[in-house]
Enzyme design. Structure first.
Site, short mmCIF file in Angstrom:
data_model
loop_
_atom_site.label_atom_id
_atom_site.label_comp_id
_atom_site.label_asym_id
_atom_site.label_seq_id
_atom_site.Cartn_x
_atom_site.Cartn_y
_atom_site.Cartn_z
N LYS A 21 0.82 -1.23 0.00
CA LYS A 21 0.00 0.00 0.00
C LYS A 21 0.84 1.26 0.00
O LYS A 21 0.62 2.17 -0.78
CB LYS A 21 -0.84 0.11 1.28
CG LYS A 21 -1.99 -0.77 1.44
CD LYS A 21 -2.84 -0.37 2.64
CE LYS A 21 -2.16 -0.21 3.97
NZ LYS A 21 -1.65 -1.38 4.63
N ARG B 203 -9.15 2.03 9.26
CA ARG B 203 -8.68 0.68 9.59
C ARG B 203 -9.68 -0.06 10.47
O ARG B 203 -9.42 -1.19 10.84
CB ARG B 203 -7.36 0.82 10.35
CG ARG B 203 -6.18 0.19 9.64
CD ARG B 203 -5.03 0.40 10.55
NE ARG B 203 -3.83 -0.30 10.28
CZ ARG B 203 -2.77 0.23 9.69
NH1 ARG B 203 -2.82 1.44 9.18
NH2 ARG B 203 -1.66 -0.46 9.62
N ARG C 260 11.83 -6.54 5.19
CA ARG C 260 11.62 -5.11 4.91
C ARG C 260 12.58 -4.21 5.71
O ARG C 260 12.75 -4.39 6.91
CB ARG C 260 10.16 -4.78 5.27
CG ARG C 260 9.77 -3.36 4.96
CD ARG C 260 8.29 -3.27 4.77
NE ARG C 260 7.59 -3.00 6.02
CZ ARG C 260 6.32 -2.60 6.06
NH1 ARG C 260 5.63 -2.43 4.95
NH2 ARG C 260 5.75 -2.38 7.21
N ARG D 41 11.71 -1.63 10.88
CA ARG D 41 10.69 -1.10 11.78
C ARG D 41 10.53 -2.07 12.94
O ARG D 41 10.47 -3.28 12.71
CB ARG D 41 9.35 -0.98 11.04
CG ARG D 41 9.25 0.27 10.23
CD ARG D 41 8.02 0.27 9.36
NE ARG D 41 6.79 -0.11 10.05
CZ ARG D 41 5.58 0.00 9.49
NH1 ARG D 41 5.46 0.48 8.27
NH2 ARG D 41 4.51 -0.36 10.14
N ARG E 128 -0.08 -8.17 13.91
CA ARG E 128 -0.64 -7.15 13.00
C ARG E 128 -1.56 -7.79 11.97
O ARG E 128 -2.58 -7.23 11.61
CB ARG E 128 0.49 -6.38 12.30
CG ARG E 128 1.16 -5.38 13.23
CD ARG E 128 2.47 -4.88 12.67
NE ARG E 128 2.32 -4.09 11.48
CZ ARG E 128 3.27 -3.90 10.57
NH1 ARG E 128 4.44 -4.48 10.71
NH2 ARG E 128 3.06 -3.14 9.54
P1 AMP Z 1 1.27 1.27 9.06
O1 AMP Z 1 2.50 2.02 8.74
O2 AMP Z 1 0.08 1.73 8.25
O3 AMP Z 1 1.46 -0.23 9.02
O4 AMP Z 1 0.89 1.63 10.58
C1 AMP Z 1 1.77 1.31 11.65
C2 AMP Z 1 1.00 1.29 12.97
O5 AMP Z 1 0.41 2.59 13.20
C3 AMP Z 1 -0.17 0.32 13.02
O6 AMP Z 1 0.23 -1.00 13.35
C4 AMP Z 1 -1.02 0.96 14.11
O7 AMP Z 1 -0.48 0.73 15.40
C5 AMP Z 1 -0.86 2.46 13.82
N1 AMP Z 1 -1.89 2.96 12.88
C6 AMP Z 1 -1.70 3.48 11.63
N2 AMP Z 1 -2.87 3.84 11.07
C7 AMP Z 1 -3.83 3.55 11.98
C8 AMP Z 1 -5.25 3.68 11.99
N3 AMP Z 1 -5.92 4.16 10.94
N4 AMP Z 1 -5.91 3.27 13.11
C9 AMP Z 1 -5.25 2.79 14.17
N5 AMP Z 1 -3.93 2.62 14.23
C10 AMP Z 1 -3.21 2.99 13.15
#
Ligand code: AMP
Length: 219
Positions: free
Chosen positions: A13, A88, A127, A160, A171
């Site tokens: 994404k 989400r 990654r 990360r 996750r």
């Molecule tokens: P990502 O980079 O999109 O994988 O986001 C990393 C982490 O940020 C996720 O595992 C969540 O802990 C938090 N996060 C990002 N976007 C959201 C969202 N829309 N709602 C809740 N937590 C989020």
């Protein structure tokens, strides 16, 4: 053009949203990137979000919805955007729908990047990213020219903390339980499109996305 990119962690994404946003002149808004920046800078939001992120859990809805509301009020969503990582949960999708209805805005498409669980785990375990320019790399698929070093600025690449295997599994569970239901939410709203990842590589996915987006322009 107002788009949402959906998909499990590791579905590509972020990479695709960056590419498509640059190509079409759209804002790329990744809630994950905003939160990581907030954690790095030790802001109030960052302090509240950190423990959830480290455990691979979702940050509470009200924090994220507040963040999107602020962007909307500041006019950041006025000229076309790709939302990456938001919504989400169903409450986030409903809040977005209501916020947009109040502001007479529409989402043109929610595009799902459909990838298998095995592929997600394989990708996330390889990654790496550059903490300076945020470029992403993947062992063994997208290697930097010099091992462990960013091609753009020579910074040492990092992993990360939430890409460690136990956290990745959590996750993925969180995605299935809390995020997957929004696929149906957008199907019912008749704005869902899905791109199946058949292992043809990121360039093929970019082409499929651009073809899907071109259909919106013609509709
Ligand atoms: P990502 O980079 O999109 O994988 O986001 C990393 C982490 O940020 C996720 O595992 C969540 O802990 C938090 N996060 C990002 N976007 C959201 C969202 N829309 N709602 C809740 N937590 C989020």
């Amino acid at each position: 053009m107002n788009l949402i990119f959906l998909g499990p962690p590791g579905s590509g994404k972020g990479t695709q949203a960056k590419r498509i946003a640059a190509k079409l002149g759209l804002l790329h808004l990744s809630t994950g990137d905003v939160l990581r920046e907030a954690v790095k800078n030790g802001t109030g939001l960052g302090k509240k979000a950190q423990k959830f992120m480290e455990a691979g859990e979702l940050v509470p809805d009200e924090l994220i919805i507040g963040l999107i509301e602020e962007k909307l009020k500041a006019g950041a969503l006025n000229d076309g955007f790709i939302l990456d990582g938001f919504p989400r949960t169903i409450p986030q999708a409903e809040a977005l729908r209501d916020m947009f209805a109040r502001n007479k805005k529409v989402i043109h498409r929610a595009i799902l990047l459909d990838v298998t669980d095995d592929e997600v785990i394989r990708r996330l375990s390889g990654r790496y990213y550059c903490p300076t320019c945020n470029a992403g790399y993947n062992y063994p698929m997208q290697l930097p020219k010099k091992e462990g070093i960013c091609d753009n600025d020579g910074t040492r690449l990092l992993r990360r903390p939430d890409d460690e295997e136990v956290v990745v599994k959590n996750r993925l569970n969180v995605y299935k339980k809390q995020t997957e239901p929004i696929v149906d939410f957008y199907r019912k709203e008749s704005i869902l499109a899905a791109i199946k990842d058949n292992g043809g590589g990121p360039d093929r996915i970019t082409e499929s996305l651009l073809a899907e987006i071109a259909k919106i322009n013609k509709a």
